[in-house]
Design a protein around this motif. Structure first.
Motif, PDB file in Angstrom:
ATOM      1  N   LEU A 170      62.051  -1.881  24.597  1.00 15.24           N
ATOM      2  CA  LEU A 170      61.670  -2.652  23.671  1.00 15.24           C
ATOM      3  C   LEU A 170      62.369  -2.632  22.375  1.00 15.24           C
ATOM      4  O   LEU A 170      62.859  -3.776  21.752  1.00 15.24           O
ATOM      5  CB  LEU A 170      60.246  -2.356  23.158  1.00 15.24           C
ATOM      6  CG  LEU A 170      59.067  -2.430  24.205  1.00 15.24           C
ATOM      7  CD1 LEU A 170      57.797  -1.900  23.503  1.00 15.24           C
ATOM      8  CD2 LEU A 170      59.033  -3.809  25.055  1.00 15.24           C
ATOM      9  N   ARG A 171      63.059  -1.356  22.065  1.00 12.17           N
ATOM     10  CA  ARG A 171      64.007  -1.274  20.669  1.00 12.17           C
ATOM     11  C   ARG A 171      65.180  -2.172  21.173  1.00 12.17           C
ATOM     12  O   ARG A 171      65.559  -2.787  20.475  1.00 12.17           O
ATOM     13  CB  ARG A 171      64.337   0.088  20.700  1.00 12.17           C
ATOM     14  CG  ARG A 171      63.423   0.869  19.829  1.00 12.17           C
ATOM     15  CD  ARG A 171      63.930   2.181  19.359  1.00 12.17           C
ATOM     16  NE  ARG A 171      64.468   3.127  20.234  1.00 12.17           N
ATOM     17  CZ  ARG A 171      63.985   4.099  20.897  1.00 12.17           C
ATOM     18  NH1 ARG A 171      62.739   4.250  21.017  1.00 12.17           N
ATOM     19  NH2 ARG A 171      64.925   4.584  21.696  1.00 12.17           N
ATOM     20  N   ARG A 185      59.479   4.645  17.043  1.00 11.21           N
ATOM     21  CA  ARG A 185      58.406   4.864  18.148  1.00 11.21           C
ATOM     22  C   ARG A 185      58.090   4.025  19.168  1.00 11.21           C
ATOM     23  O   ARG A 185      57.257   4.547  20.162  1.00 11.21           O
ATOM     24  CB  ARG A 185      56.970   5.013  17.140  1.00 11.21           C
ATOM     25  CG  ARG A 185      56.885   5.878  15.919  1.00 11.21           C
ATOM     26  CD  ARG A 185      55.868   5.841  15.060  1.00 11.21           C
ATOM     27  NE  ARG A 185      54.745   6.161  15.837  1.00 11.21           N
ATOM     28  CZ  ARG A 185      53.566   6.141  15.220  1.00 11.21           C
ATOM     29  NH1 ARG A 185      53.223   5.577  13.957  1.00 11.21           N
ATOM     30  NH2 ARG A 185      52.444   6.432  15.642  1.00 11.21           N
ATOM     31  N   LEU A 186      58.796   3.167  19.346  1.00 12.64           N
ATOM     32  CA  LEU A 186      58.672   2.121  20.546  1.00 12.64           C
ATOM     33  C   LEU A 186      59.698   2.770  21.584  1.00 12.64           C
ATOM     34  O   LEU A 186      60.813   3.345  21.378  1.00 12.64           O
ATOM     35  CB  LEU A 186      59.426   0.921  20.348  1.00 12.64           C
ATOM     36  CG  LEU A 186      58.599  -0.009  19.295  1.00 12.64           C
ATOM     37  CD1 LEU A 186      58.953  -1.325  18.914  1.00 12.64           C
ATOM     38  CD2 LEU A 186      57.043  -0.153  19.605  1.00 12.64           C
ATOM     39  N   PRO A 187      59.029   2.277  22.755  1.00 13.39           N
ATOM     40  CA  PRO A 187      60.190   2.696  24.082  1.00 13.39           C
ATOM     41  C   PRO A 187      61.239   2.052  23.899  1.00 13.39           C
ATOM     42  O   PRO A 187      61.668   1.154  23.339  1.00 13.39           O
ATOM     43  CB  PRO A 187      59.337   2.053  25.360  1.00 13.39           C
ATOM     44  CG  PRO A 187      57.881   1.844  24.950  1.00 13.39           C
ATOM     45  CD  PRO A 187      57.957   1.819  23.460  1.00 13.39           C
ATOM     46  N   ARG A 209      52.435  -4.013  19.055  1.00  7.82           N
ATOM     47  CA  ARG A 209      52.592  -2.662  19.055  1.00  7.82           C
ATOM     48  C   ARG A 209      52.743  -2.341  17.556  1.00  7.82           C
ATOM     49  O   ARG A 209      52.357  -1.399  16.759  1.00  7.82           O
ATOM     50  CB  ARG A 209      53.406  -2.175  19.546  1.00  7.82           C
ATOM     51  CG  ARG A 209      53.203  -1.807  21.289  1.00  7.82           C
ATOM     52  CD  ARG A 209      54.119  -0.960  21.948  1.00  7.82           C
ATOM     53  NE  ARG A 209      53.686  -0.978  23.504  1.00  7.82           N
ATOM     54  CZ  ARG A 209      54.190  -0.245  24.303  1.00  7.82           C
ATOM     55  NH1 ARG A 209      55.069   0.866  23.965  1.00  7.82           N
ATOM     56  NH2 ARG A 209      53.836   0.042  25.676  1.00  7.82           N
ATOM     57  N   LEU A 210      53.780  -3.187  16.784  1.00  5.76           N
ATOM     58  CA  LEU A 210      54.041  -3.040  15.234  1.00  5.76           C
ATOM     59  C   LEU A 210      52.984  -3.372  14.441  1.00  5.76           C
ATOM     60  O   LEU A 210      52.585  -2.695  13.560  1.00  5.76           O
ATOM     61  CB  LEU A 210      55.168  -3.880  14.792  1.00  5.76           C
ATOM     62  CG  LEU A 210      56.733  -3.345  15.541  1.00  5.76           C
ATOM     63  CD1 LEU A 210      57.821  -4.486  15.045  1.00  5.76           C
ATOM     64  CD2 LEU A 210      57.012  -2.112  14.911  1.00  5.76           C
ATOM     65  N   GLU A 262      55.097  -7.982  23.111  1.00  9.41           N
ATOM     66  CA  GLU A 262      54.441  -6.489  23.118  1.00  9.41           C
ATOM     67  C   GLU A 262      55.068  -5.749  21.678  1.00  9.41           C
ATOM     68  O   GLU A 262      54.236  -4.750  21.183  1.00  9.41           O
ATOM     69  CB  GLU A 262      55.029  -5.662  24.384  1.00  9.41           C
ATOM     70  CG  GLU A 262      54.576  -4.402  24.652  1.00  9.41           C
ATOM     71  CD  GLU A 262      53.296  -4.137  25.008  1.00  9.41           C
ATOM     72  OE1 GLU A 262      52.586  -3.308  24.603  1.00  9.41           O
ATOM     73  OE2 GLU A 262      52.580  -5.474  25.159  1.00  9.41           O
ATOM     74  N   ILE A 263      56.225  -6.082  21.472  1.00 10.29           N
ATOM     75  CA  ILE A 263      56.841  -5.271  20.112  1.00 10.29           C
ATOM     76  C   ILE A 263      55.981  -5.720  19.095  1.00 10.29           C
ATOM     77  O   ILE A 263      55.596  -4.967  18.123  1.00 10.29           O
ATOM     78  CB  ILE A 263      58.172  -5.801  19.919  1.00 10.29           C
ATOM     79  CG1 ILE A 263      59.157  -5.104  20.774  1.00 10.29           C
ATOM     80  CG2 ILE A 263      58.608  -5.484  18.413  1.00 10.29           C
ATOM     81  CD1 ILE A 263      60.608  -5.682  20.888  1.00 10.29           C
ATOM     82  N   ARG A 278      58.633  -8.776  26.214  1.00  4.73           N
ATOM     83  CA  ARG A 278      58.969  -7.565  25.521  1.00  4.73           C
ATOM     84  C   ARG A 278      58.679  -7.861  23.920  1.00  4.73           C
ATOM     85  O   ARG A 278      58.206  -7.039  23.025  1.00  4.73           O
ATOM     86  CB  ARG A 278      60.313  -7.021  25.701  1.00  4.73           C
ATOM     87  CG  ARG A 278      60.444  -6.358  26.947  1.00  4.73           C
ATOM     88  CD  ARG A 278      61.842  -5.992  27.376  1.00  4.73           C
ATOM     89  NE  ARG A 278      61.990  -5.327  28.499  1.00  4.73           N
ATOM     90  CZ  ARG A 278      63.032  -4.866  29.125  1.00  4.73           C
ATOM     91  NH1 ARG A 278      64.438  -5.076  28.272  1.00  4.73           N
ATOM     92  NH2 ARG A 278      63.290  -4.137  30.244  1.00  4.73           N
ATOM     93  N   MET A 320      60.017   1.227  14.751  1.00  6.09           N
ATOM     94  CA  MET A 320      60.896   0.929  15.817  1.00  6.09           C
ATOM     95  C   MET A 320      61.406   2.182  16.684  1.00  6.09           C
ATOM     96  O   MET A 320      61.240   2.162  17.854  1.00  6.09           O
ATOM     97  CB  MET A 320      61.990  -0.058  15.395  1.00  6.09           C
ATOM     98  CG  MET A 320      61.932  -1.150  14.901  1.00  6.09           C
ATOM     99  SD  MET A 320      61.278  -2.452  16.089  1.00  6.09           S
ATOM    100  CE  MET A 320      62.408  -2.718  17.100  1.00  6.09           C
TER     101      MET A 320
END
Length: 179
Positions: free
Chosen positions: A130-131, A125-127, A168-169, A164-165, A161, A123
């Motif tokens: 998004l967090r 590492r996410l923008p 990405r995870l 997207e999370i 979002r 988390m």
């Protein structure tokens, strides 16, 4: 008062405390020796002997005088030792089961902690947007509408979002697994 063991046993069964004390005085040492031989440990023999002595007033009604009192008493001791071994085995089995459960619980706890550590690192590492969305919807269990209101975005943006999370995870996990 009768002085033979059978007479003392009958009197003690009837509630005569002196008769009971006389029986114990005569047979306590022999009872302890038998208990020691049955258990192999002094502390267990002491406990077993005391347990037998505590139960003896109620058991005396079962003495019929068909055998010597000492023979009957030693049979009581053997039965009590068997019962104690069964109880110890049951406790040991339950403790083993509890130990297995505890090992499993700790392993699950370690897996959970490891998973949470990974999630926190991922988390991070996410923008930020998004967090923030994840914190509100997953951490605070807000609905998409509530999170959208707090973030000042549309519900559709919150949904995108979250998608997207997840994407990405999954990519981070796949990247780590292939490394």
């Amino acid at each position: 008062m009768e002085t033979g063991d059978s007479g003392l046993a009958r009197a003690a069964a009837g509630g005569d405390r002196e008769a009971f004390a006389a029986l114990l005085a005569r047979h306590y040492d022999g009872l302890f020796r038998v208990c020691f031989r049955l258990t192999g440990r002094q502390d267990h023999a002491e406990d077993l002997t005391q347990d037998i002595c505590l139960a003896l007033p109620a058991k005396l009604n079962g003495f019929r005088g068909e055998a010597k009192f000492s023979t009957w008493l030693y049979r009581v001791a053997v039965n009590a030792a068997h019962d104690a071994r069964r109880r110890a085995a049951t406790r040991a089995k339950a403790a083993d089961g509890w130990g297995d459960w505890e090992i499993g619980r700790r392993a699950a706890q370690a897996d959970t902690a490891e998973g949470l550590d990974w999630l926190h690192r991922a988390m991070a590492r996410l923008p930020a947007e998004l967090r923030d969305t994840a914190a509100l919807t997953m951490g605070e269990e807000m609905t998409h509408a509530e999170a959208a209101e707090v973030l000042g975005v549309s519900e559709g943006t919150v949904s995108w979002r979250l998608s997207e999370i997840r994407k990405r995870l999954k990519a981070l996990r796949d990247e780590e697994l292939s490394a």
